[in-house]
Design an enzyme around this catalytic site. Structure first.
Site, mmCIF file in Angstrom:
data_model
loop_
_atom_site.group_PDB
_atom_site.id
_atom_site.type_symbol
_atom_site.label_atom_id
_atom_site.label_comp_id
_atom_site.label_asym_id
_atom_site.label_seq_id
_atom_site.Cartn_x
_atom_site.Cartn_y
_atom_site.Cartn_z
ATOM 1 N N GLN A 39 0.813 -1.225 0.000
ATOM 2 C CA GLN A 39 0.000 0.000 0.000
ATOM 3 C C GLN A 39 0.843 1.270 0.000
ATOM 4 O O GLN A 39 0.322 2.362 -0.182
ATOM 5 C CB GLN A 39 -0.966 -0.004 1.173
ATOM 6 N N ASN A 40 2.152 1.134 0.202
ATOM 7 C CA ASN A 40 3.006 2.311 0.117
ATOM 8 C C ASN A 40 3.067 2.723 -1.351
ATOM 9 O O ASN A 40 3.255 1.894 -2.230
ATOM 10 C CB ASN A 40 4.406 2.018 0.658
ATOM 11 N N GLN A 41 2.921 4.005 -1.607
ATOM 12 C CA GLN A 41 2.816 4.511 -2.977
ATOM 13 C C GLN A 41 4.159 4.914 -3.587
ATOM 14 O O GLN A 41 4.201 5.428 -4.707
ATOM 15 C CB GLN A 41 1.871 5.720 -2.979
ATOM 16 N N SER A 139 4.935 9.011 0.984
ATOM 17 C CA SER A 139 4.387 7.958 0.123
ATOM 18 C C SER A 139 3.626 6.910 0.931
ATOM 19 O O SER A 139 2.964 6.041 0.363
ATOM 20 C CB SER A 139 5.507 7.273 -0.669
#
Length: 162
Positions: A39-41, A139
């Site tokens: 889920q980290n962008q 992020s």
């Protein structure tokens, strides 16, 4: 609370932009990979900034794409006590020697800070540097601003790579 440590920097003499996080989260530490939580962008944001879809690549290919774009990675914090992954839980931190690293990179033009904690703790360590220091929205999925709002600030990093 256990003591957690950052990874080695991912840099080479051609690095023009260094992106600094605060300290790897639980998933990243477990997998020994920068920005491992799905889920980290980070990989989507930086990939868009360099014009490549690197999020879909295997980890080593992602790192190779960053090196080809002249982007390096590291963390502001060398080690700290922290329960879980949130920056708010960081205690008793020791900083990485950012000045020594940046001084060793002849092509470096800018340092970007991925999130408020990285900026707050890292900017003073580079206060005497002539490098451009760039704050970025985190992020992390915990930073609930939509990716469409974050992207323009991340896309501005491309100016340091040309």
């Amino acid at each position: 609370m256990t003591r957690k440590s950052s990874f080695s920097p991912i840099v080479d003499p051609h690095t023009r932009l260094l992106i600094l996080g605060s300290l790897p989260g639980e998933r990243s530490l477990a997998e020994r990979r920068y920005y491992a939580h799905p889920q980290n962008q980070f990989w989507r944001l930086v990939g868009h900034a360099i014009g490549r879809d690197i999020a879909a690549l295997a980890y080593e290919a992602r790192l190779a794409a960053l090196r080809a774009a002249r982007i390096g990675l590291w963390d502001v914090i060398a080690s700290a006590r922290r329960a879980g992954s949130t920056d708010a839980a960081i205690r008793e931190h020791d900083a990485n020697d950012l000045a020594a690293l940046t001084d060793s990179l002849p092509a470096l033009r800018a340092v970007a800070f991925n999130g408020g904690t990285a900026l707050r703790l890292g900017r003073p360590l580079l206060a005497k540097s002539a490098l451009t220091l760039v704050p970025l929205p985190s992020s992390s999925a915990l930073h609930t601003v939509k990716i469409e709002v974050k992207q323009p600030q991340w896309d501005a990093l491309a100016a340091f790579l040309a």
